[in-house]
Motif scaffolding. Structure first.
Motif, PDB file in Angstrom:
ATOM      1  N   GLU A  31     -87.333 106.914 -27.060  1.00  0.00           N
ATOM      2  CA  GLU A  31     -88.011 108.177 -26.792  1.00  0.00           C
ATOM      3  C   GLU A  31     -87.505 108.886 -25.536  1.00  0.00           C
ATOM      4  N   PRO A  32     -87.216 108.159 -24.432  1.00  0.00           N
ATOM      5  CA  PRO A  32     -86.762 108.862 -23.224  1.00  0.00           C
ATOM      6  C   PRO A  32     -85.264 109.172 -23.215  1.00  0.00           C
ATOM      7  N   ILE A  33     -84.546 108.779 -24.262  1.00  0.00           N
ATOM      8  CA  ILE A  33     -83.114 109.022 -24.296  1.00  0.00           C
ATOM      9  C   ILE A  33     -82.851 110.511 -24.529  1.00  0.00           C
ATOM     10  N   LEU A  34     -81.867 111.064 -23.822  1.00  0.00           N
ATOM     11  CA  LEU A  34     -81.529 112.470 -24.003  1.00  0.00           C
ATOM     12  C   LEU A  34     -81.320 112.783 -25.478  1.00  0.00           C
ATOM     13  N   GLU A  35     -81.789 113.938 -25.884  1.00  0.00           N
ATOM     14  CA  GLU A  35     -81.777 114.311 -27.301  1.00  0.00           C
ATOM     15  C   GLU A  35     -80.365 114.266 -27.880  1.00  0.00           C
ATOM     16  N   GLY A  36     -80.269 113.647 -29.055  1.00  0.00           N
ATOM     17  CA  GLY A  36     -79.011 113.581 -29.768  1.00  0.00           C
ATOM     18  C   GLY A  36     -78.162 112.368 -29.457  1.00  0.00           C
ATOM     19  N   TYR A  37     -78.643 111.492 -28.586  1.00  0.00           N
ATOM     20  CA  TYR A  37     -77.830 110.351 -28.162  1.00  0.00           C
ATOM     21  C   TYR A  37     -78.354 109.001 -28.668  1.00  0.00           C
ATOM     22  N   ALA A  38     -79.130 109.018 -29.716  1.00  0.00           N
ATOM     23  CA  ALA A  38     -79.563 107.768 -30.345  1.00  0.00           C
ATOM     24  C   ALA A  38     -79.687 107.998 -31.847  1.00  0.00           C
ATOM     25  N   ASN A  39     -79.128 107.069 -32.624  1.00  0.00           N
ATOM     26  CA  ASN A  39     -79.311 107.143 -34.073  1.00  0.00           C
ATOM     27  C   ASN A  39     -79.539 105.755 -34.634  1.00  0.00           C
ATOM     28  N   LYS A  40     -79.442 105.597 -35.923  1.00  0.00           N
ATOM     29  CA  LYS A  40     -79.797 104.344 -36.573  1.00  0.00           C
ATOM     30  C   LYS A  40     -78.955 103.181 -36.085  1.00  0.00           C
ATOM     31  N   TYR A  41     -77.677 103.432 -35.776  1.00  0.00           N
ATOM     32  CA  TYR A  41     -76.761 102.334 -35.495  1.00  0.00           C
ATOM     33  C   TYR A  41     -76.234 102.301 -34.062  1.00  0.00           C
ATOM     34  N   ARG A  42     -76.561 103.282 -33.255  1.00  0.00           N
ATOM     35  CA  ARG A  42     -76.038 103.294 -31.895  1.00  0.00           C
ATOM     36  C   ARG A  42     -76.989 104.023 -30.971  1.00  0.00           C
ATOM     37  N   ILE A  43     -76.936 103.641 -29.701  1.00  0.00           N
ATOM     38  CA  ILE A  43     -77.706 104.337 -28.679  1.00  0.00           C
ATOM     39  C   ILE A  43     -76.829 104.453 -27.443  1.00  0.00           C
ATOM     40  N   ALA A  44     -76.824 105.621 -26.837  1.00  0.00           N
ATOM     41  CA  ALA A  44     -75.983 105.847 -25.662  1.00  0.00           C
ATOM     42  C   ALA A  44     -76.484 105.018 -24.492  1.00  0.00           C
ATOM     43  N   CYS A  45     -75.542 104.570 -23.680  1.00  0.00           N
ATOM     44  CA  CYS A  45     -75.912 103.832 -22.466  1.00  0.00           C
ATOM     45  C   CYS A  45     -75.582 104.612 -21.200  1.00  0.00           C
ATOM     46  N   MET A  46     -74.721 105.608 -21.310  1.00  0.00           N
ATOM     47  CA  MET A  46     -74.397 106.445 -20.149  1.00  0.00           C
ATOM     48  C   MET A  46     -73.781 107.751 -20.620  1.00  0.00           C
ATOM     49  N   LEU A  47     -73.868 108.749 -19.759  1.00  0.00           N
ATOM     50  CA  LEU A  47     -73.279 110.060 -20.014  1.00  0.00           C
ATOM     51  C   LEU A  47     -72.059 110.216 -19.113  1.00  0.00           C
ATOM     52  N   TYR A  48     -70.955 110.651 -19.697  1.00  0.00           N
ATOM     53  CA  TYR A  48     -69.773 110.922 -18.882  1.00  0.00           C
ATOM     54  C   TYR A  48     -69.197 112.272 -19.274  1.00  0.00           C
ATOM     55  N   ALA A  49     -68.206 112.698 -18.525  1.00  0.00           N
ATOM     56  CA  ALA A  49     -67.612 113.996 -18.799  1.00  0.00           C
ATOM     57  C   ALA A  49     -66.103 113.935 -18.650  1.00  0.00           C
ATOM     58  N   ASN A  50     -65.432 114.671 -19.507  1.00  0.00           N
ATOM     59  CA  ASN A  50     -64.009 114.945 -19.329  1.00  0.00           C
ATOM     60  C   ASN A  50     -63.919 116.175 -18.425  1.00  0.00           C
ATOM     61  N   VAL A  51     -63.252 116.020 -17.296  1.00  0.00           N
ATOM     62  CA  VAL A  51     -63.232 117.077 -16.298  1.00  0.00           C
ATOM     63  C   VAL A  51     -61.799 117.470 -15.931  1.00  0.00           C
TER      64      VAL A  51
END
Length: 365
Positions: free
Chosen positions: A134-154
């Motif tokens: 529930e607290p995961i940023l929107e769009g970063y969790a689905n049935k088979y994976r969940i994000a663990c960190m946010l990164y950026a190409n800069v």
């Protein structure tokens, strides 16, 4: 984070995935257990995850060391189970493990190109009665994976070789105003986005990617391109001045800045995406794997990665816990000027785009 191999014979990893059949399963040489110091040891993996303790696999280097310090060691200390480590993440190896019923990895850090429809049959569904999404940023969790960190190409640049301040990807392609080599990841993913943004495409119109237009834009700097295939190589390129400007991952660039290299980051139009945690199908430690993932992405623990490498929490409850001195260096502080990477578009189009990109690279080398 990872990678090696030529563009015509690409080692499957976090940046690109071409599903291959019949890949041979090599035994994985496991690194030392979390909580047991920095030593490297352990024997080769055998059939099935029958060894002692969970096996956590990631991309090695400063990133995996940060994961170990932030999550793996504390988890072992608090809960008791030993965690062994392996690296690097290799999608072909994971696929072969599953297809040959010889799964020795339990939790795997993967990129945004893995864990969607094309690879779902290789993974266990995540147990969201154990993992709080529930607290995961929107769009970063689905049935088979969940994000663990946010990164950026800069866009990063070497201040000893660049006079002035590049303000956008348009400047990345302006070799008159900003002469010198250009570091680019030898992968269409993120590189094509950079090219289109550099050609003036607005972020809201970025997808679907116009591949031909992107390659035409890359043609304009073809003589200045210096490819990198491992994140460590990107660090070397920009810190040494081998390239004046580079398209690379923010955490790796910040590592060089922290080490005193003459490097700065331009955050405008940073391309934001994530790394994810998945559980290979057939692991005998599925329940334990879910508990470790829950720990890593929880509001209480997710932010700790930022203490060791400048990648951002993905859990909204954890963002405020980041060290105030570190927070400005994270993608979460630059979401207002960021561009969201469209992983679903890539999942639907990867094979065709990869083929086209490979052909272009061979034509310019």
């Amino acid at each position: 984070m990872k990678k090696s191999g030529s563009v015509t014979s690409i080692k499957l990893s976090r940046s690109e995935f071409l599903k291959l059949g019949g890949a041979g399963l090599a035994g994985a040489t496991l690194l030392g257990a979390a909580g047991c110091g920095e030593g490297r040891g352990g024997g080769a993996g055998g059939g099935g995850s029958t060894g002692k303790g969970l096996v956590f696999t990631s991309y090695g280097g400063s990133f995996q060391r940060a994961q170990e310090k932030a999550w793996l060691r504390p988890y072992s200390k608090e809960t008791g189970p030993e965690i062994r480590q392996d690296s690097p993440t290799d999608y072909a190896k994971l696929q072969s493990m599953v297809e040959n019923d010889r799964v020795i990895w339990d939790v795997v850090d993967v990129g945004s190109d893995f864990g969607l429809q094309s690879t779902a049959d290789l993974l266990e569904p995540l147990d969201y009665s154990v993992i709080d999404k529930e607290p995961i940023l929107e769009g970063y969790a689905n049935k088979y994976r969940i994000a663990c960190m946010l990164y950026a190409n800069v866009l990063a640049y070497n201040t000893e070789h660049v006079k002035g301040t590049p303000t956008s990807w348009v400047d990345f392609f302006d070799t008159g105003e900003f002469p010198g080599g250009r570091g680019l990841h030898k992968s269409p993913s993120e590189t094509l986005e950079v090219a289109l943004l550099g050609d003036g495409v607005s972020p809201e119109n970025l997808y679907p990617l116009d591949v031909d237009r992107a390659l035409n834009k890359l043609d304009t700097i073809r003589d200045q391109i210096v490819w990198w295939e491992s994140a460590a190589r990107s660090q070397q390129q920009i810190a040494s001045g081998e390239v004046a400007l580079i398209s690379a991952w923010n955490g790796r660039m910040q590592t060089e800045i922290n080490a005193g290299a003459p490097v700065k980051i331009q955050w405008n139009q940073n391309l934001q995406t994530a790394d994810y945690l998945v559980v290979p199908k057939g692991t005998s430690r599925k329940d334990e794997a879910m508990k470790l993932i829950a720990y890593c992405v929880s509001g209480e623990n997710n932010y700790r990665l930022s203490n060791f490498i400048e990648y951002a929490p993905i859990n909204k409850e954890s963002i405020s816990k980041v060290d105030p001195q570190v927070a400005p260096q994270l993608p979460t502080a630059h979401r207002d000027v960021g561009v969201t990477y469209n992983a679903q578009w890539w999942d639907n189009n990867r094979e065709a785009v990869m083929k086209r990109f490979n052909q272009w690279v061979m034509s310019v080398e």
